[in-house]
Design an enzyme around this catalytic site. Sequence first.
Site, PDB file in Angstrom:
ATOM      1  N   VAL A   9     126.083  12.244 -42.562  1.00 42.99           N
ATOM      2  CA  VAL A   9     125.778  12.412 -43.890  1.00 42.99           C
ATOM      3  C   VAL A   9     125.465  10.800 -44.525  1.00 42.99           C
ATOM      4  O   VAL A   9     126.219   9.934 -44.254  1.00 42.99           O
ATOM      5  CB  VAL A   9     127.189  12.825 -44.633  1.00 42.99           C
ATOM      6  CG1 VAL A   9     127.125  12.827 -46.163  1.00 42.99           C
ATOM      7  CG2 VAL A   9     127.722  14.048 -44.011  1.00 42.99           C
ATOM      8  N   PHE A  10     124.519  10.884 -45.301  1.00 47.40           N
ATOM      9  CA  PHE A  10     124.041   9.571 -46.126  1.00 47.40           C
ATOM     10  C   PHE A  10     124.316   9.697 -47.564  1.00 47.40           C
ATOM     11  O   PHE A  10     124.272  10.547 -47.997  1.00 47.40           O
ATOM     12  CB  PHE A  10     122.627   9.293 -45.844  1.00 47.40           C
ATOM     13  CG  PHE A  10     122.057   8.382 -46.507  1.00 47.40           C
ATOM     14  CD1 PHE A  10     122.161   7.103 -46.063  1.00 47.40           C
ATOM     15  CD2 PHE A  10     121.420   8.421 -47.779  1.00 47.40           C
ATOM     16  CE1 PHE A  10     121.640   5.985 -46.734  1.00 47.40           C
ATOM     17  CE2 PHE A  10     120.879   7.172 -48.432  1.00 47.40           C
ATOM     18  CZ  PHE A  10     121.093   5.959 -47.543  1.00 47.40           C
ATOM     19  N   GLY A  11     125.117   8.713 -48.028  1.00 47.86           N
ATOM     20  CA  GLY A  11     125.334   8.421 -49.343  1.00 47.86           C
ATOM     21  C   GLY A  11     124.794   7.292 -49.875  1.00 47.86           C
ATOM     22  O   GLY A  11     124.768   6.262 -49.329  1.00 47.86           O
ATOM     23  N   TYR A  12     124.395   7.214 -51.209  1.00 48.59           N
ATOM     24  CA  TYR A  12     123.626   6.334 -52.025  1.00 48.59           C
ATOM     25  C   TYR A  12     124.404   5.996 -53.367  1.00 48.59           C
ATOM     26  O   TYR A  12     123.983   5.072 -54.170  1.00 48.59           O
ATOM     27  CB  TYR A  12     121.995   6.511 -51.770  1.00 48.59           C
ATOM     28  CG  TYR A  12     121.905   7.780 -52.526  1.00 48.59           C
ATOM     29  CD1 TYR A  12     121.674   7.842 -54.163  1.00 48.59           C
ATOM     30  CD2 TYR A  12     121.898   9.015 -52.135  1.00 48.59           C
ATOM     31  CE1 TYR A  12     121.531   9.090 -54.739  1.00 48.59           C
ATOM     32  CE2 TYR A  12     121.600  10.160 -52.673  1.00 48.59           C
ATOM     33  CZ  TYR A  12     121.663  10.339 -53.942  1.00 48.59           C
ATOM     34  OH  TYR A  12     121.374  11.457 -54.687  1.00 48.59           O
ATOM     35  N   GLY A  13     125.180   6.835 -53.650  1.00 46.38           N
ATOM     36  CA  GLY A  13     126.020   6.673 -54.874  1.00 46.38           C
ATOM     37  C   GLY A  13     127.536   6.655 -54.843  1.00 46.38           C
ATOM     38  O   GLY A  13     128.196   5.764 -54.030  1.00 46.38           O
ATOM     39  N   SER A  14     128.045   7.460 -55.319  1.00 49.74           N
ATOM     40  CA  SER A  14     129.453   7.596 -55.492  1.00 49.74           C
ATOM     41  C   SER A  14     129.935   8.005 -53.964  1.00 49.74           C
ATOM     42  O   SER A  14     131.252   7.514 -53.444  1.00 49.74           O
ATOM     43  CB  SER A  14     130.108   8.463 -56.421  1.00 49.74           C
ATOM     44  OG  SER A  14     129.493  10.009 -56.169  1.00 49.74           O
ATOM     45  N   GLU A  87     128.060  18.225 -54.380  1.00 52.08           N
ATOM     46  CA  GLU A  87     126.799  17.703 -54.692  1.00 52.08           C
ATOM     47  C   GLU A  87     125.847  18.909 -55.467  1.00 52.08           C
ATOM     48  O   GLU A  87     124.901  18.435 -55.952  1.00 52.08           O
ATOM     49  CB  GLU A  87     126.187  17.277 -53.371  1.00 52.08           C
ATOM     50  CG  GLU A  87     126.756  15.857 -52.874  1.00 52.08           C
ATOM     51  CD  GLU A  87     126.723  14.755 -53.911  1.00 52.08           C
ATOM     52  OE1 GLU A  87     125.972  14.494 -54.484  1.00 52.08           O
ATOM     53  OE2 GLU A  87     127.974  14.392 -53.725  1.00 52.08           O
TER      54      GLU A  87
END
Length: 185
Positions: A9-14, A87
Amino acid sequence: MAGGGDGWVFGYGSLMWRPGFSFVERSSAILHGRRRAFCIYSVHHRGTYERPGLVLGLAPGGAVRGAAYRVAEADWPEVYAYLMEREQPTETYVEARRPVRLADGRRVESLVFLSDVGHPQWAGALSLERQAQLITGAVGLSGPNEDYLRDLVGHLREEGVRDRAMEDLLIRVERQAAHARLEIQ
């Protein structure tokens, strides 16, 4: 995961600082072809229909540093269900699989949530001034929109990421918020 095995899983914010799910590995990662942007009107987490705020999305173009999480195959169904609830409350993102490059050089296929440019909540490329106007004073189920931006900038700095656009936006929001407080007094 389709095909079995662990998933990413890629996250870029919280998701970078508050993933909220079990994982077996975390790594800094880069996704090419997308950039971090306040490009989605928030009517749930950081605003309302009456007073929308803005949340991050992965807008087309550029590259973005974030975090990639490896999730054990046995945990994937539960993690996936959690991510869909978190999300996709208003379905503003398109679920996709994209390659990301991990800090150690590995490339892994990762679940990412891309901004849906055809969705009514797509804000597109707003000026920093307009972004600041929307963020300042907006509050949703997850709290003030300003807190989300402040958390983002702080956590990006902790990760060694300097995102000048986000830092400039925070300065503008803090100025507008201070000005609004003065007007109330």
